[in-house]
Scaffold this motif. Sequence first.
Motif, PDB file in Angstrom:
ATOM      1  N   HIS A  56     -33.249 -93.505  -6.313  1.00 57.48           N
ATOM      2  CA  HIS A  56     -34.668 -93.667  -6.034  1.00 57.48           C
ATOM      3  C   HIS A  56     -35.183 -94.785  -6.938  1.00 57.48           C
ATOM      4  O   HIS A  56     -34.965 -94.747  -8.158  1.00 57.48           O
ATOM      5  CB  HIS A  56     -35.419 -92.362  -6.318  1.00 57.48           C
ATOM      6  N   THR A  58     -37.514 -96.059  -8.995  1.00 58.32           N
ATOM      7  CA  THR A  58     -38.691 -95.599  -9.743  1.00 58.32           C
ATOM      8  C   THR A  58     -38.697 -96.257 -11.118  1.00 58.32           C
ATOM      9  O   THR A  58     -37.733 -96.928 -11.496  1.00 58.32           O
ATOM     10  CB  THR A  58     -38.615 -94.080  -9.963  1.00 58.32           C
ATOM     11  N   GLU A  60     -38.253 -94.816 -13.852  1.00 57.14           N
ATOM     12  CA  GLU A  60     -37.172 -94.251 -14.669  1.00 57.14           C
ATOM     13  C   GLU A  60     -35.836 -94.911 -14.314  1.00 57.14           C
ATOM     14  O   GLU A  60     -35.048 -95.264 -15.194  1.00 57.14           O
ATOM     15  CB  GLU A  60     -37.084 -92.731 -14.445  1.00 57.14           C
ATOM     16  N   THR A  61     -35.621 -95.100 -13.012  1.00 58.33           N
ATOM     17  CA  THR A  61     -34.386 -95.759 -12.580  1.00 58.33           C
ATOM     18  C   THR A  61     -34.340 -97.186 -13.116  1.00 58.33           C
ATOM     19  O   THR A  61     -33.272 -97.699 -13.477  1.00 58.33           O
ATOM     20  CB  THR A  61     -34.306 -95.753 -11.037  1.00 58.33           C
ATOM     21  N   ASP A 130     -27.263 -91.265  -5.401  1.00 57.37           N
ATOM     22  CA  ASP A 130     -28.094 -90.076  -5.399  1.00 57.37           C
ATOM     23  C   ASP A 130     -28.105 -89.609  -3.954  1.00 57.37           C
ATOM     24  O   ASP A 130     -28.999 -89.953  -3.183  1.00 57.37           O
ATOM     25  CB  ASP A 130     -29.508 -90.420  -5.904  1.00 57.37           C
ATOM     26  N   ASN A 345     -41.797 -84.857  -3.573  1.00 55.45           N
ATOM     27  CA  ASN A 345     -42.116 -85.260  -4.957  1.00 55.45           C
ATOM     28  C   ASN A 345     -42.037 -86.776  -5.127  1.00 55.45           C
ATOM     29  O   ASN A 345     -42.772 -87.348  -5.932  1.00 55.45           O
ATOM     30  CB  ASN A 345     -41.203 -84.547  -5.964  1.00 55.45           C
ATOM     31  N   LEU A 346     -41.176 -87.410  -4.347  1.00 57.01           N
ATOM     32  CA  LEU A 346     -41.041 -88.866  -4.463  1.00 57.01           C
ATOM     33  C   LEU A 346     -41.841 -89.594  -3.392  1.00 57.01           C
ATOM     34  O   LEU A 346     -42.233 -90.736  -3.579  1.00 57.01           O
ATOM     35  CB  LEU A 346     -39.568 -89.257  -4.387  1.00 57.01           C
ATOM     36  N   GLU A 350     -44.621 -89.385  -7.962  1.00 61.86           N
ATOM     37  CA  GLU A 350     -43.780 -90.387  -8.640  1.00 61.86           C
ATOM     38  C   GLU A 350     -42.411 -89.835  -9.017  1.00 61.86           C
ATOM     39  O   GLU A 350     -41.712 -90.418  -9.848  1.00 61.86           O
ATOM     40  CB  GLU A 350     -44.493 -90.882  -9.897  1.00 61.86           C
ATOM     41  N   GLY A 351     -42.045 -88.673  -8.446  1.00 68.33           N
ATOM     42  CA  GLY A 351     -40.759 -88.079  -8.786  1.00 68.33           C
ATOM     43  C   GLY A 351     -40.842 -87.319 -10.090  1.00 68.33           C
ATOM     44  O   GLY A 351     -41.926 -87.064 -10.617  1.00 68.33           O
ATOM     45  N   HIS A 352     -39.674 -86.970 -10.624  1.00 70.46           N
ATOM     46  CA  HIS A 352     -39.643 -86.179 -11.854  1.00 70.46           C
ATOM     47  C   HIS A 352     -40.234 -86.981 -13.011  1.00 70.46           C
ATOM     48  O   HIS A 352     -40.055 -88.199 -13.086  1.00 70.46           O
ATOM     49  CB  HIS A 352     -38.216 -85.829 -12.233  1.00 70.46           C
ATOM     50  N   MET A 357     -35.872 -87.269 -16.674  1.00 71.34           N
ATOM     51  CA  MET A 357     -34.962 -88.313 -16.192  1.00 71.34           C
ATOM     52  C   MET A 357     -34.241 -88.970 -17.373  1.00 71.34           C
ATOM     53  O   MET A 357     -33.159 -89.534 -17.222  1.00 71.34           O
ATOM     54  CB  MET A 357     -35.716 -89.372 -15.371  1.00 71.34           C
ATOM     55  N   PHE A 361     -30.433 -89.734 -16.841  1.00 64.62           N
ATOM     56  CA  PHE A 361     -29.954 -91.115 -16.814  1.00 64.62           C
ATOM     57  C   PHE A 361     -29.161 -91.493 -18.060  1.00 64.62           C
ATOM     58  O   PHE A 361     -28.328 -92.400 -18.011  1.00 64.62           O
ATOM     59  CB  PHE A 361     -31.125 -92.067 -16.557  1.00 64.62           C
TER      60      PHE A 361
HETATM   61  N1  ADE Z   1     -35.241 -88.096  -8.674  1.00 70.26           N
HETATM   62  C1  ADE Z   1     -36.297 -87.298  -8.863  1.00 70.26           C
HETATM   63  N2  ADE Z   1     -37.234 -87.884  -9.612  1.00 70.26           N
HETATM   64  C2  ADE Z   1     -36.777 -89.127  -9.907  1.00 70.26           C
HETATM   65  C3  ADE Z   1     -37.296 -90.199 -10.653  1.00 70.26           C
HETATM   66  N3  ADE Z   1     -38.482 -90.126 -11.253  1.00 70.26           N
HETATM   67  N4  ADE Z   1     -36.559 -91.313 -10.739  1.00 70.26           N
HETATM   68  C4  ADE Z   1     -35.354 -91.369 -10.140  1.00 70.26           C
HETATM   69  N5  ADE Z   1     -34.808 -90.398  -9.433  1.00 70.26           N
HETATM   70  C5  ADE Z   1     -35.515 -89.260  -9.320  1.00 70.26           C
END
Ligand code: ADE
Length: 423
Positions: A56, A58, A60-61, A130, A345-346, A350-352, A357, A361
């Motif tokens: 995803h 994001t 965080e990624t 993922d 959620n995504l 904005e996802g987790h 994360m 990660f």
């Molecule tokens: N999967 C769930 N939440 C995420 C995030 N914030 N970034 C990347 N992968 C996710």
Amino acid sequence: MTTNGAKGDVKDLNLAPEGVRRLEWAALEMPVLRMVRDRFANELPLKGLRIAACLHVTSETANLALTLRDGGAEVALCASNPLSTQDDIAAALVSEYGISTYAIKGEDNDTYYRHINEALDHKPNITLDDGADLVTLIHTKRKELIGDVIGGAEETTTGVIRLNSLAEDGKLQYPMVAVNDADTKHFFDNRYGTGQSTLDGITRATNMLWAGKNVVICGYGWCGKGVALRAKGMGSQTIVTEVDPIRALEAAMDGHRVMPMQEASEVGDIFITLTGGMKAVGSKHISVMKDGAVIANSGHFNVEIDIDALEEMSESRREVREFVEEYLMPDGRRLYLLGQGRLINLAAGEGHPSAVMDMSFANQALSVEYINQLSDKLENKVYSVPREIDDQVGRLKLESMGTKIDTLTDEQNQYLNSWDIGT
Ligand code: ADE
């Protein structure tokens, strides 16, 4: 191609400044990944590696991608879901950070697969997935790439299930690390991450009150547990549906009502699927749902709700809010599907949160290093994240939180390692 050498297909490069701000904000909550990144920048353990990541896209990624880049790798990124991309982050990655990125929020199916193929055109030595899309494509339509790949890592439960099937069929062509199964991943990301972000996504999409609602949680794996826990905390009446007797028992003893989906369908106000399977919400459930029922999915694929049945059974459909579609049934009932049945959620959130994360990660980055170090010893199997990596991530996270824990004395250790003392 941009001046920094990165290629990409993103919505709008002008979104990059906002992406930079959000990426830096997320980094504040990712201290463990930061420590890994600093060490990687010093030691360059990934020097010369080409990595394709289907995750995803994001903030965080993006921090993971920078960690891998600073470790010496060339990274190409594509989305692991058509609706989860944060366009500002994709823009920043290409124009500010030199990471080739192929991802646009809302892309259609053809574009989604074109983007995955474009990431694969970078001829990866390591794949990060993922949901196993890179692995699947490499094992089917892009077999010519297998020779270059030394290994891969998988982020999510659904992907690990697929990998295990591939390995059991004797068809897995390179070693994979199941990052999802690390304790510092699924205990936290799947439970507290999905718990918080699912409620967040549904709240952002609907602005509905949770208190007093009958919330039906389909599936009581780690993700379902987290969602049920958080919904209960918001004052919802939680109902869990399960097919596994032990999980059902666990749900009952955790204080949730447990019943068959057909029964739950008649009383639920909000339905959330997290089964990893298909058609958890099917036509026979749709036909008895209450007027106003909201249906959302937080499982990896968009097959947990039978959207085709919803389409066929309804008279009309209209968008009533962003991410909320109203289906009008012939008997006058209105049912609301969120985020096209994709990960809510995504899609709507904005996802987790970054803080979970961080651990997921850090496991990914350290698993990439592990695969690279052991590439000539690993077989074509699905490996666990080594215990030392898992423990290290847990220790660093605690340290970053300023939380100290006890250690056993020699006497306590001796007692625990013996069979003849103390009875
Ligand atoms: N999967 C769930 N939440 C995420 C995030 N914030 N970034 C990347 N992968 C996710």
